[in-house]
Structures are given as C-alpha cells and as structure tokens.
Design an enzyme around this catalytic site. Structure first.
Site, PDB file in Angstrom:
ATOM      1  N   CYS A 124      -0.395 -32.037 -22.730  1.00  0.00           N
ATOM      2  CA  CYS A 124      -1.445 -31.255 -21.935  1.00  0.00           C
ATOM      3  C   CYS A 124      -0.451 -30.258 -21.227  1.00  0.00           C
ATOM      4  CB  CYS A 124      -2.213 -32.102 -20.972  1.00  0.00           C
ATOM      5  SG  CYS A 124      -1.259 -33.248 -19.743  1.00  0.00           S
ATOM      6  N   LYS A 125      -1.270 -29.203 -21.036  1.00  0.00           N
ATOM      7  CA  LYS A 125      -0.362 -27.875 -20.564  1.00  0.00           C
ATOM      8  C   LYS A 125       0.195 -27.741 -19.370  1.00  0.00           C
ATOM      9  CE  LYS A 125      -2.337 -24.529 -24.256  1.00  0.00           C
ATOM     10  NZ  LYS A 125      -3.186 -25.537 -24.877  1.00  0.00           N
TER      11      LYS A 125
END
Ligand code: GRE
Length: 332
Positions: A249-250
């Site tokens: 996840c960013k």
C-alpha cells in the site's frame, strides 16, 4: 451544545418484529422499550433530539440487517424495502433527519446501483453497511468488501462523493461457535464488534482500496474500533517490517487516517479516550454520535455537553461542524 449532529442512529422495520426481538434479546435489557424506540423514526426521536440538543441525525437500518440475509434475492429486496421505508418516514422532516442507504452486499454492481438510486432519488447521505455479508445458511461463509471485485462499488461511492459507514455485526457459523460461544459475554460491544470492523477496515487499507480510490470517505464508530490505540504499533509494523516483506500500500496508516477515515463517538463516552483520539488523529477526523437506541440520548448528550477539549471551537467541530462538511448538510 445545541445543534449536535449524530450519525450512528438505528431504526428497524416494524414488520420485522421477530428479528428486532431476537437482536434485543442479545443486547437490550428492556426489550419493550427498545422496540418502541427503534421502530420510531420521526416522533419520539425528534422529541429526544429537541430535549438533548441534537439538530440533525442520519439514520441507518439496525445491525445485522441485510448483512444477515443469506439469499441474494431476499437481501436485494429487503434493502430496497428498507430504503423506501425510511425515505417515506423522513419526508417532511428533511431539516432534522437524513438517512444512509441500506445495501445488499452480494453483488458489487447491485450495491452500487442501489446506492446511486438512494442518493439521486432520495438525497441519502451515503451508505451504512455492516461488517461482512453472510452468504450461506450456516453463517460460515461471508463476503468481505476489500477485494478487487468490489472496485466497481467503491468507484461509485467515490464518484457520488458520499461517505461509507462500516458498522459492526455479529460473528456467525464456525467463527461464532469456535471463538465466541464459549466466551459469550465478549460478543458485541465488549470485543467482537471492534475486532470485526478493525479487521475489515485494515483489510481495505492493505488490499489497496484507498490507493485505487484515494478520495474514498469511510467512517467507523465507537471511537475507531480500537485502531487509534494501536496506531503507532500498526504503523511501525507496516513501515518497518511488512513493507520490506512486500506489503504494497502506497501511504502510511496515518496518511489513510488523515485523508480517508473518520471516527465517531458512537457508544463510547469517555473524555480521556476522546482527548487521546483528538491528539492521535486530529479534531477534524472525529464526529459526535450516540448509537441510539443501543445507547441513550441522556448518556451521550450529557457527556458531550460537559466535554471541554481545548476550547469551544474543537467541541463544535466534533459536535457538528465536521459532519456538516463531510455530509454537505444545509441549515438545521
Ligand atoms: C449497534 O448496532 O451499534 C449495536 C448493536 C447492539 C449493541 C450495541 C450496539 O446493534 O452498539
């Protein structure tokens, strides 16, 4: 404080007396009072709102609701019936009452279409959905909303620019039998509700839902279902261990809480815990709520009306202004 906004406020369908009684038997001490309160939408409720300084409420169909119906056609039909019912009951009271759409969560496209109908035709303020859709009679099979097959639904929520409230429900099937039946006093508010919602919300984070839909607005109740208390530890493990191992996840968990996630005070009336959440998440992420009729107006409002925080501005932000902004509420 006058003009408070409350967001986790349940109603039931009067024709569903059996289901209401069963649920009340699990959680309500006085089932007759509970039934009277939960079946009413616009009379007793508005009297209490006037008495306790609640200006506006967004209503939602009580748990476990459509998420406990294990046949899709029945679930789809019940969602439409509930939405038509509450739309009729709030008509003429739009200055005081709004509603969240109730959705059947079998088919992402059906859920998206029903949400769109409710927002466009009835002016509903978003959706409130219970944690996991039961999809077999035993209750051992369930649907989560955090996989890519749900992208069509999340893209509709984002496009309509409405909020999605992820609400707890009861564990069923093998999960109930193995984990909770032998520890039945932990079912619901003491533990199982928070565990279910925190698993589901963190599943949405780690499965990339907020990366694919960065404008998504998700609300969870009960002062964040235990997550704020664990934020440092979750952040530490995501950033220092899980990302090097492949979690992709960013953003950090704190960034999702800054940009996508709100919490409410529903059913959690503790000043030190609220003060902690304000410090950990910021006052703009927190919204007042009651959790009526599982909790009382008296307890929630008398508590909140005595809360000081760091001044009147913050009290008003949490009591009303954040909700006005998030749900684009007009005058009330
Ligand atoms: C809720 O729906 O929020 C709820 C229940 C039962 C007990 C407590 C509670 O459905 O908060």
């Amino acid at each position: 404080m006058l003009g408070k906004v409350a967001l986790e406020e349940a109603f039931a369908l009067p024709r569903n007396a059996e289901v209401t009684e069963w649920w009340a038997g699990l959680f309500a001490v006085d089932a007759a009072k509970h039934t009277r309160e939960i079946n009413d939408i616009n009379k007793l409720r508005i009297e209490k709102m006037d008495k306790f300084g609640v200006g506006y409420k967004i209503l939602s169909y009580t748990a476990p609701g459509v998420q406990d119906v294990w046949e899709q056609e029945k679930a789809d039909a019940l969602a439409r019936e509930v939405n038509d019912h509450v739309a009729g009951e709030i008509k003429g009271h739009e200055d005081r009452l709004g509603a969240f759409a109730t959705l059947s969560m079998y088919d992402p496209k059906v859920a998206a279409d029903e949400l769109r109908r409710c927002v466009k035709d009835y002016g509903f303020k978003g959706a409130l959905v219970n944690d996991t859709q039961r999809n077999d009679e035993s209750g051992s099979s369930m649907i989560f909303y955090d996989g890519p097959e749900w992208d069509i639904f999340w893209s509709t929520v984002q496009e309509l620019d409405v909020a999605f409230y992820l609400h707890p429900r009861n564990p069923t099937g093998v999960f109930y039998e193995k984990l909770w039946a032998p520890r039945k006093w932990l079912l619901g508010p003491p533990l199982s509700f928070a565990q279910g919602v925190s698993l589901h919300l963190l599943g949405m984070v780690t499965n990339g839902v907020f990366d694919r839909f960065p404008k998504l607005k998700v609300v969870i109740g009960h002062l964040g279902e235990h997550i704020p208390f664990d934020l440092w530890r979750i952040n530490h493990w995501f950033e220092d261990v899980k990302k090097p191992l492949g979690l992709d996840c960013k953003k950090t968990i704190r960034e999702y809480f800054d940009q996508n996630i709100w919490i409410t005070t529903s059913g959690h009336f503790s000043t030190p815990t609220l003060e902690y959440c304000v410090r950990e998440l910021g006052p703009e992420r927190i919204l007042f709520s009651i959790d009526y009729p599982f909790e009382s107006f008296e307890d929630a409002c008398n508590w909140y009306d005595g809360v000081k925080l760091d001044g009147e501005k913050t009290v008003k932000q949490i009591g009303r202004d954040n909700a006005k902004q998030l749900f684009k509420l007009g005058k009330f």
